[in-house]
Design an enzyme around this catalytic site. Sequence first.
Site, PDB file in Angstrom:
ATOM      1  N   LYS A  13       0.826  -1.079  -0.014  1.00  0.00           N
ATOM      2  CA  LYS A  13       0.110   0.003   0.042  1.00  0.00           C
ATOM      3  C   LYS A  13       0.725   1.328   0.063  1.00  0.00           C
ATOM      4  O   LYS A  13       2.118   1.164   0.557  1.00  0.00           O
ATOM      5  CB  LYS A  13      -0.942   0.100   1.294  1.00  0.00           C
ATOM      6  CG  LYS A  13      -0.314   0.026   2.630  1.00  0.00           C
ATOM      7  CD  LYS A  13      -0.177   1.398   3.056  1.00  0.00           C
ATOM      8  CE  LYS A  13       0.717   1.529   4.537  1.00  0.00           C
ATOM      9  NZ  LYS A  13       1.778   2.308   5.039  1.00  0.00           N
ATOM     10  N   GLY A 104       3.934  -4.374   3.957  1.00  0.00           N
ATOM     11  CA  GLY A 104       4.334  -5.684   3.502  1.00  0.00           C
ATOM     12  C   GLY A 104       3.880  -6.614   4.398  1.00  0.00           C
ATOM     13  O   GLY A 104       3.229  -7.702   4.008  1.00  0.00           O
ATOM     14  N   GLY A 105       4.471  -6.580   5.670  1.00  0.00           N
ATOM     15  CA  GLY A 105       4.077  -7.510   6.814  1.00  0.00           C
ATOM     16  C   GLY A 105       2.705  -7.667   6.930  1.00  0.00           C
ATOM     17  O   GLY A 105       2.131  -8.739   7.060  1.00  0.00           O
ATOM     18  N   SER A 106       2.177  -6.536   7.127  1.00  0.00           N
ATOM     19  CA  SER A 106       0.709  -6.445   7.323  1.00  0.00           C
ATOM     20  C   SER A 106      -0.175  -7.086   6.166  1.00  0.00           C
ATOM     21  O   SER A 106      -1.173  -7.752   6.631  1.00  0.00           O
ATOM     22  CB  SER A 106       0.249  -5.067   7.542  1.00  0.00           C
ATOM     23  OG  SER A 106       1.132  -4.246   8.674  1.00  0.00           O
ATOM     24  N   ASP A 139      -2.081  -1.786  10.608  1.00  0.00           N
ATOM     25  CA  ASP A 139      -2.495  -1.754   9.256  1.00  0.00           C
ATOM     26  C   ASP A 139      -3.070  -2.875   8.773  1.00  0.00           C
ATOM     27  O   ASP A 139      -3.411  -2.968   7.611  1.00  0.00           O
ATOM     28  CB  ASP A 139      -1.040  -1.491   8.429  1.00  0.00           C
ATOM     29  CG  ASP A 139      -0.371  -0.332   8.799  1.00  0.00           C
ATOM     30  OD1 ASP A 139      -1.097   0.725   9.209  1.00  0.00           O
ATOM     31  OD2 ASP A 139       0.789   0.010   8.147  1.00  0.00           O
TER      32      ASP A 139
HETATM   33  O1  C5P Z   1       0.412  -1.652  15.235  1.00  0.00           O
HETATM   34  P1  C5P Z   1       1.833  -1.726  14.919  1.00  0.00           P
HETATM   35  O2  C5P Z   1       2.419  -2.844  15.638  1.00  0.00           O
HETATM   36  O3  C5P Z   1       2.029  -1.762  13.462  1.00  0.00           O
HETATM   37  O4  C5P Z   1       2.728  -0.495  15.413  1.00  0.00           O
HETATM   38  C1  C5P Z   1       3.966  -0.453  15.551  1.00  0.00           C
HETATM   39  C2  C5P Z   1       4.379   0.641  16.451  1.00  0.00           C
HETATM   40  O5  C5P Z   1       4.242   1.924  15.574  1.00  0.00           O
HETATM   41  C3  C5P Z   1       3.678   0.781  17.621  1.00  0.00           C
HETATM   42  O6  C5P Z   1       4.011   0.005  18.790  1.00  0.00           O
HETATM   43  C4  C5P Z   1       3.718   2.283  17.894  1.00  0.00           C
HETATM   44  O7  C5P Z   1       4.669   2.596  18.780  1.00  0.00           O
HETATM   45  C5  C5P Z   1       3.696   2.852  16.538  1.00  0.00           C
HETATM   46  N1  C5P Z   1       2.524   3.343  16.152  1.00  0.00           N
HETATM   47  C6  C5P Z   1       2.065   4.469  16.753  1.00  0.00           C
HETATM   48  N2  C5P Z   1       0.562   4.969  16.299  1.00  0.00           N
HETATM   49  C7  C5P Z   1       0.062   4.274  15.489  1.00  0.00           C
HETATM   50  C8  C5P Z   1       0.527   3.053  14.981  1.00  0.00           C
HETATM   51  C9  C5P Z   1       1.895   2.615  15.301  1.00  0.00           C
HETATM   52  O8  C5P Z   1       2.429   5.339  17.462  1.00  0.00           O
HETATM   53  N3  C5P Z   1      -1.116   4.699  14.850  1.00  0.00           N
END
Ligand code: C5P
Length: 303
Positions: A13, A104-106, A139
């Site tokens: 994306k 990619g991972g998502s 994501d």
């Molecule tokens: O949700 P995900 O594991 O992909 O997010 C990785 C890190 O990115 C979270 O631990 C957080 O530190 C940060 N993040 C954030 N706000 C978001 C998405 C991600 O602060 N909306």
Amino acid sequence: MPPPPPAVPAYAKLNLTLAVLGKRADGYHDLASIFQTISLHDSLRFGVTSDGVLDLAVSEPELQTPENLVLRAAALLRAQVGQPALGAHIELEKEIAVQGGLGGGSSNAALTLLALDQLWQTRVPMGQLEALAARLGSDVPFFLHGGTARIAGRGEKVVPLPDVKLLSFVLAKPAVRLSTAAIFGRVTPDHYGSTEDTDALERAIIAHAPLPLDRLSNSLEPIVFAAYPEVAAARDALQAAGAPLVRMSGSGPTLYAPFATREEAAEVYLRARSSGLAVRLCHSISGTEYWASILGPLLVDGD
Ligand code: C5P
């Protein structure tokens, strides 16, 4: 030997907009964003069994770990339906840059939920798949839908939008990997944006009007450009190759230049490539194409 299972695409994306609205009590940030799937994709093959074994072979050995989101997604779905005998041998061929800002991972994780739900015939309702996806990452729920969508919350709230007219993109990948957590960790209130650009884009998409490209924006760009000069240099090089507009996707570092026609994109792509930039040419994937290309290979006679 039976034929190998068919390859199913897991698309990347781009963030057409990404506004960080503020920090939440749970440590995440509230976002307003428009996500768009693009033709760049990984490929997965799912062979299902009833021996209770889940395993994964990845073309990039560093990703072959029990924490890989593909294995976590498979285990989560299996636990949800309470059928421990369900098994899967999964192969993942990576094309999407790791830690590139392209999801990619998502995407791999969401495709695993969709594919195994189909192949295991577990028929988990979409609402439950969305809840499982949100546990795997902010994501991941978007990739249960694909196409164009408005994103809210920490990323997990997804409102699918009508398909946009085909857009071509030149992607440039600076040779640096960025952790999403590290980039969000540098956000201060100075970086906060509003929903205005996302609202404007959403309005145009709903009205089937040309996209207001001057509204593409990303709150995280100043952080990445300041901390990683190689990303700012790649942006300058893409502009020098003739791209009128260059934006960063997600938390970076991948940059993209949007074009209304393939010809314009190809011209900039060729110039950027001969200047030594690592570039790729791709195009938008609509929600309809997304579903057809995922489900097509998974359906069997009688489905
Ligand atoms: O949700 P995900 O594991 O992909 O997010 C990785 C890190 O990115 C979270 O631990 C957080 O530190 C940060 N993040 C954030 N706000 C978001 C998405 C991600 O602060 N909306």
